[in-house]
Design a protein around this motif. Structure first.
Motif, PDB file in Angstrom:
ATOM      1  N   MET A   1       0.728  -1.080  -0.056  1.00 13.96           N
ATOM      2  CA  MET A   1      -0.028  -0.108   0.089  1.00 13.96           C
ATOM      3  C   MET A   1       0.804   1.248   0.012  1.00 13.96           C
ATOM      4  O   MET A   1       0.819   2.134  -0.724  1.00 13.96           O
ATOM      5  N   ARG A   2       1.936   1.312   0.830  1.00 13.37           N
ATOM      6  CA  ARG A   2       2.626   2.310   0.839  1.00 13.37           C
ATOM      7  C   ARG A   2       3.549   2.829  -0.161  1.00 13.37           C
ATOM      8  O   ARG A   2       4.033   3.848  -0.823  1.00 13.37           O
ATOM      9  N   THR A   3       4.068   1.513  -1.152  1.00 15.15           N
ATOM     10  CA  THR A   3       4.879   1.442  -2.070  1.00 15.15           C
ATOM     11  C   THR A   3       4.032   2.007  -3.227  1.00 15.15           C
ATOM     12  O   THR A   3       4.468   2.717  -4.195  1.00 15.15           O
ATOM     13  N   THR A   4       2.670   1.712  -3.178  1.00 18.68           N
ATOM     14  CA  THR A   4       1.871   2.156  -4.420  1.00 18.68           C
ATOM     15  C   THR A   4       1.779   3.600  -4.210  1.00 18.68           C
ATOM     16  O   THR A   4       1.831   4.412  -5.391  1.00 18.68           O
ATOM     17  N   LYS A   5       1.532   4.248  -3.153  1.00 16.18           N
ATOM     18  CA  LYS A   5       1.574   5.670  -3.040  1.00 16.18           C
ATOM     19  C   LYS A   5       2.932   6.499  -3.374  1.00 16.18           C
ATOM     20  O   LYS A   5       2.855   7.310  -4.155  1.00 16.18           O
ATOM     21  N   ILE A   6       3.771   5.786  -3.044  1.00 14.99           N
ATOM     22  CA  ILE A   6       5.176   6.428  -3.552  1.00 14.99           C
ATOM     23  C   ILE A   6       5.384   6.253  -5.047  1.00 14.99           C
ATOM     24  O   ILE A   6       5.746   7.322  -5.621  1.00 14.99           O
ATOM     25  N   ILE A   7       5.121   5.215  -5.626  1.00 22.93           N
ATOM     26  CA  ILE A   7       5.176   4.966  -7.025  1.00 22.93           C
ATOM     27  C   ILE A   7       4.356   6.006  -7.764  1.00 22.93           C
ATOM     28  O   ILE A   7       4.742   6.713  -8.665  1.00 22.93           O
ATOM     29  N   LYS A   8       2.968   6.196  -7.314  1.00 23.31           N
ATOM     30  CA  LYS A   8       2.047   6.873  -7.935  1.00 23.31           C
ATOM     31  C   LYS A   8       2.580   8.512  -7.692  1.00 23.31           C
ATOM     32  O   LYS A   8       2.352   9.451  -8.684  1.00 23.31           O
ATOM     33  N   ARG A   9       3.107   8.902  -6.695  1.00 25.58           N
ATOM     34  CA  ARG A   9       3.606   9.949  -6.578  1.00 25.58           C
ATOM     35  C   ARG A   9       4.849  10.556  -7.191  1.00 25.58           C
ATOM     36  O   ARG A   9       5.016  11.717  -7.803  1.00 25.58           O
ATOM     37  N   PHE A  10       5.868   9.678  -7.334  1.00 21.14           N
ATOM     38  CA  PHE A  10       7.010   9.634  -7.947  1.00 21.14           C
ATOM     39  C   PHE A  10       6.861   9.873  -9.710  1.00 21.14           C
ATOM     40  O   PHE A  10       7.242  10.641 -10.180  1.00 21.14           O
ATOM     41  N   TYR A  11       5.991   8.951 -10.305  1.00 22.10           N
ATOM     42  CA  TYR A  11       5.790   8.945 -11.492  1.00 22.10           C
ATOM     43  C   TYR A  11       4.642   9.969 -11.927  1.00 22.10           C
ATOM     44  O   TYR A  11       4.332  10.364 -13.277  1.00 22.10           O
ATOM     45  N   GLY A  12       3.855  10.252 -11.029  1.00 22.06           N
ATOM     46  CA  GLY A  12       2.837  11.313 -11.122  1.00 22.06           C
ATOM     47  C   GLY A  12       1.476  10.591 -11.810  1.00 22.06           C
ATOM     48  O   GLY A  12       0.702  11.222 -12.695  1.00 22.06           O
ATOM     49  N   VAL A  13       1.228   9.402 -11.598  1.00 27.13           N
ATOM     50  CA  VAL A  13       0.198   8.770 -11.687  1.00 27.13           C
ATOM     51  C   VAL A  13      -1.019   9.248 -11.048  1.00 27.13           C
ATOM     52  O   VAL A  13      -0.863   9.302  -9.860  1.00 27.13           O
TER      53      VAL A  13
ATOM     54  N   GLY B   1      -4.352   8.061 -11.723  1.00 28.35           N
ATOM     55  CA  GLY B   1      -5.612   6.844 -11.610  1.00 28.35           C
ATOM     56  C   GLY B   1      -5.375   5.897 -10.866  1.00 28.35           C
ATOM     57  O   GLY B   1      -4.481   5.827  -9.786  1.00 28.35           O
ATOM     58  N   VAL B   2      -5.881   4.745 -11.064  1.00 22.62           N
ATOM     59  CA  VAL B   2      -5.585   3.485 -10.522  1.00 22.62           C
ATOM     60  C   VAL B   2      -4.199   2.755 -11.052  1.00 22.62           C
ATOM     61  O   VAL B   2      -3.876   2.979 -12.401  1.00 22.62           O
ATOM     62  N   LEU B   3      -3.578   2.097 -10.212  1.00 25.01           N
ATOM     63  CA  LEU B   3      -2.199   1.740 -10.746  1.00 25.01           C
ATOM     64  C   LEU B   3      -2.101   0.359 -10.944  1.00 25.01           C
ATOM     65  O   LEU B   3      -2.340  -0.367  -9.769  1.00 25.01           O
ATOM     66  N   ASP B   4      -2.482  -0.112 -12.043  1.00 25.50           N
ATOM     67  CA  ASP B   4      -2.708  -1.579 -12.299  1.00 25.50           C
ATOM     68  C   ASP B   4      -1.582  -2.208 -12.464  1.00 25.50           C
ATOM     69  O   ASP B   4      -0.263  -1.596 -12.391  1.00 25.50           O
ATOM     70  N   GLU B   5      -1.578  -3.611 -12.644  1.00 24.96           N
ATOM     71  CA  GLU B   5      -0.354  -4.457 -12.589  1.00 24.96           C
ATOM     72  C   GLU B   5       0.535  -4.136 -13.789  1.00 24.96           C
ATOM     73  O   GLU B   5       1.794  -4.187 -13.556  1.00 24.96           O
TER      74      GLU B   5
END
Length: 140
Positions: A1-13, A15-19
């Motif tokens: 869950m925490r890594t998803t937030k970091i990835i979304k913040r870093f790459y600027g996503v 929407g939903v981060l799918d696989e």
């Protein structure tokens, strides 16, 4: 869950981060890390050799140039690669169902980031002023 937030913040996503997107971001990040790791190894050896051949006379000048080149490589090289790779793979495109809600959300995020930046900048300036005053008192 925490890594998803970091990835979304870093790459600027937004929407939903799918696989699929997650795997592509991992590939881009790993490639960028490998380039940065190789660059760091080679540049450290080069700087060590230059400083050794110079008999440690101009260490400060060499290190300032080294840090400047590192910052340029990181910002234009690695970050540029990440931006170009994500755009080429169309990873940042998302489906927006309600554009008005998205605009309000982005305005809220931008306002919050601006206020936090101003607050932290102000606090940093106050701290620097206090440290400067303490150092001046110690010198006198």
């Amino acid at each position: 869950m925490r890594t998803t937030k970091i990835i979304k913040r870093f790459y600027g996503v937004q929407g939903v981060l799918d696989e699929y997107r997650r795997q592509e971001f991992y590939k881009i990040g790993n490639t960028g890390f490998m380039a940065l790791f190789c660059y760091t190894l080679i540049s450290n050896v080069i700087v060590f050799v230059i400083v050794s051949l110079d008999n440690y006379k101009h260490v400060q000048d060499i290190l300032i140039c080294y840090m400047s080149i590192n910052i340029l490589f990181l910002t234009y090289g690695i970050c540029g690669y990440v931006l170009i790779a994500t755009r080429r793979r169309h990873l940042l495109e998302n489906e927006v169902l309600d554009i008005q809600i998205q605009k309000l959300h982005l305005k809220f995020l931008a306002t919050r980031q601006g206020i936090l930046f101003g607050l932290f900048n102000y606090l940093f300036n106050v701290l620097m002023y206090m440290f400067q005053r303490l150092n001046l008192k110690k010198v006198q």
